[in-house]
Scaffold this active site. Structure first.
Site, PDB file in Angstrom:
ATOM      1  CB  ILE A   1      -0.872   0.071   1.282  1.00 11.60           C
ATOM      2  CG1 ILE A   1      -1.600  -1.255   1.558  1.00 11.60           C
ATOM      3  CG2 ILE A   1      -1.864   1.226   1.200  1.00 11.60           C
ATOM      4  CD1 ILE A   1      -2.188  -1.323   2.956  1.00 11.60           C
ATOM      5  CG  HIS A   2       3.012   2.955  -2.992  1.00 13.15           C
ATOM      6  ND1 HIS A   2       2.602   1.840  -3.659  1.00 13.15           N
ATOM      7  CD2 HIS A   2       3.393   3.842  -3.948  1.00 13.15           C
ATOM      8  CE1 HIS A   2       2.740   2.023  -4.957  1.00 13.15           C
ATOM      9  NE2 HIS A   2       3.225   3.235  -5.178  1.00 13.15           N
ATOM     10  NE  ARG A   3      -0.624   5.164  -7.069  1.00  7.77           N
ATOM     11  CZ  ARG A   3       0.278   4.322  -7.581  1.00  7.77           C
ATOM     12  NH1 ARG A   3       0.022   3.046  -7.702  1.00  7.77           N
ATOM     13  NH2 ARG A   3       1.438   4.777  -7.972  1.00  7.77           N
TER      14      ARG A   3
ATOM     15  NE  ARG B   1       2.100   8.590  -0.091  1.00  8.16           N
ATOM     16  CZ  ARG B   1       2.371   9.647  -0.849  1.00  8.16           C
ATOM     17  NH1 ARG B   1       3.524   9.781  -1.443  1.00  8.16           N
ATOM     18  NH2 ARG B   1       1.454  10.550  -1.047  1.00  8.16           N
TER      19      ARG B   1
ATOM     20  CG  ASP C   1      -1.912   1.158  -2.977  1.00 12.71           C
ATOM     21  OD1 ASP C   1      -0.755   0.701  -3.150  1.00 12.71           O
ATOM     22  OD2 ASP C   1      -2.173   2.004  -2.099  1.00 12.71           O
TER      23      ASP C   1
END
Ligand code: UD1
Ligand code: UDP
Length: 353
Positions: A202-204, A237, A275
């Site tokens: 998950i990073h979007r 992030r 994502d």
């Protein structure tokens, strides 16, 4: 020919590795590699150069961790100076990051030809920074290397042939080249992995910058992890935001891993939940079903052929999709992204122009 490649973020290192290998076969091409510095942690940058034997960047511009305007602006300024000094024949940019648009814009203003690898992709969501970067990069490029037929169609639907002299080439996908080449070099992690597990990333920005969405996705993964272990190599992030928002995580989070370890996970996992753009395709390359934690995808052909489902961030929808996809075994015998020859095609095309 002097070819200047601009790279800055993890997926670009993987794409550039395959293209640089192809360039190395031609002794009449001098490749100058410019790393913008967008990704800078060892596991987000250096590990890829080491593992994939990407040549050392000739320049590292050290631009990172800034807001979009400041990051892109500073990159343009520093890339411009390199271009003035090096005078390349072509600038090669990859994907849809801030490094991509910065490289394309700096080159175009100096009347240097721009080739865009992974052109024509669209999510039709203009709130995504990547969508803005892609559209603008495509608009000013001289050659548009499209990974799929749909990408070509997207450009045609926008009428690109009316306002641009750019050549549109269906090259196939360089991520397919990378997956085929590195598949034999998969690297075991230094911890014991369960026999069955879900691989997640998950990073979007649309997920990480919205606490409600992120909490809802993690909630679903927590619940799923009661039935089957979840392994999530976490982008810095996402880690920062989970910590800041005190979100409770009940599954295994590990530091980001190199590409060779990622391939090991892809080969061994039962399902991918992500994502990421790149990972959606890699799930397909390694014959694993995929649940996409977004509201749309650029890789529509995966959804249309039943390899991938789009679920967004709602916990219930994510859990339902996991149940539906975990035992799915579609027929992967279909050629969606070329046969691993995209890099070769790109280089031969550039040599002719
Ligand atoms: C960028 C791309 C995204 C791509 C992703 C791949 C843009 C707009 N987005 O997103 O399309 O999918 O790269 O990973 O270009 N950080 C670190 N260490 C690092 C890298 C990042 O701590 O090595 C931190 C930064 O300081 C920043 C955050 O992560 O706070 C976001 O980094 P940034 O490069 O802006 O965007 P990504 O989310 O990585
Ligand atoms: N990847 C990796 N290590 C990780 C997470 C991802 O090597 O810890 C690889 C992944 O296999 C894929 C690429 O990075 O090849 C995708 O990058 P990312 O998800 O950061 O970006 P996107 O493709 O969404 O732009």
């Amino acid at each position: 020919m002097i070819l200047l490649s601009i790279i800055g973020a993890r997926p670009q290192f993987i794409k550039a590795a395959t293209v640089s290998r192809e360039i190395a076969k031609h002794n009449n091409i001098n490749e100058i590699i410019v790393h913008t510095g967008q990704h800078f942690d060892t596991n987000m940058s250096e590990i890829f150069f080491d593992q994939m034997q990407i040549p050392e960047p000739d320049y590292n511009l050290g631009v990172n961790s800034l807001n979009h305007g400041a990051m892109t602006g500073r990159m343009i300024e520093r890339i411009e100076q390199v271009l003035i000094d090096e005078k390349p024949d072509w600038v090669l940019v990859y994907g849809d990051t801030n490094s991509t648009i910065a490289g394309a814009l700096a080159a175009k203003k100096l009347h240097i030809k721009v080739a865009h690898v992974e052109a024509g992709l669209r999510s039709f969501n203009m709130k995504m920074p990547e969508e803005v970067n892609r559209i603008l990069t495509d608009r000013i490029s001289d050659i548009l290397f499209c990974p799929t037929g749909l990408a070509v169609k997207n450009l045609q639907n926008e009428g690109i042939e009316k306002y641009s002299l750019a050549r549109i080439i269906k090259s196939g996908d360089v991520m397919q080249d990378a997956a085929m080449f590195y598949s034999d070099f998969a690297q075991k992690p230094d911890f014991k992995i369960p026999e069955k597990f879900i691989l997640s990333t998950i990073h979007r920005a649309e997920n990480t910058d919205n606490e409600k969405r992120l909490a809802s996705i993690i909630d679903a993964l927590n619940e799923i992890s009661e039935a089957i272990p979840v392994i999530l190599p976490i982008h810095p992030r996402t880690r920062k935001i989970i910590k800041k928002s005190n979100i409770n995580v009940e599954f295994k989070m590990i530091d980001p891993v190199g590409y060779l370890q990622m391939i090991y996970f892809l080969k061994k996992c039962s399902l991918v939940m992500t994502d990421s753009g790149g990972l959606q395709k890699e799930a397909f390359f390694f014959h694993k079903p995929c649940v996409t934690l977004r509201d749309e995808t650029e890789w529509v052909e995966l959804v249309e052929n039943g390899f991938n489902v789009i679920v967004g961030s709602n916990s219930y929808e994510i859990y339902t999709a996991y149940k539906k996809m975990i035992n799915k075994n579609p027929n992967y015998n279909i050629n969606l992204y070329g046969k691993g020859k995209a890099s070769e095609k790109i280089i031969l095309e550039l040599l002719e122009n």
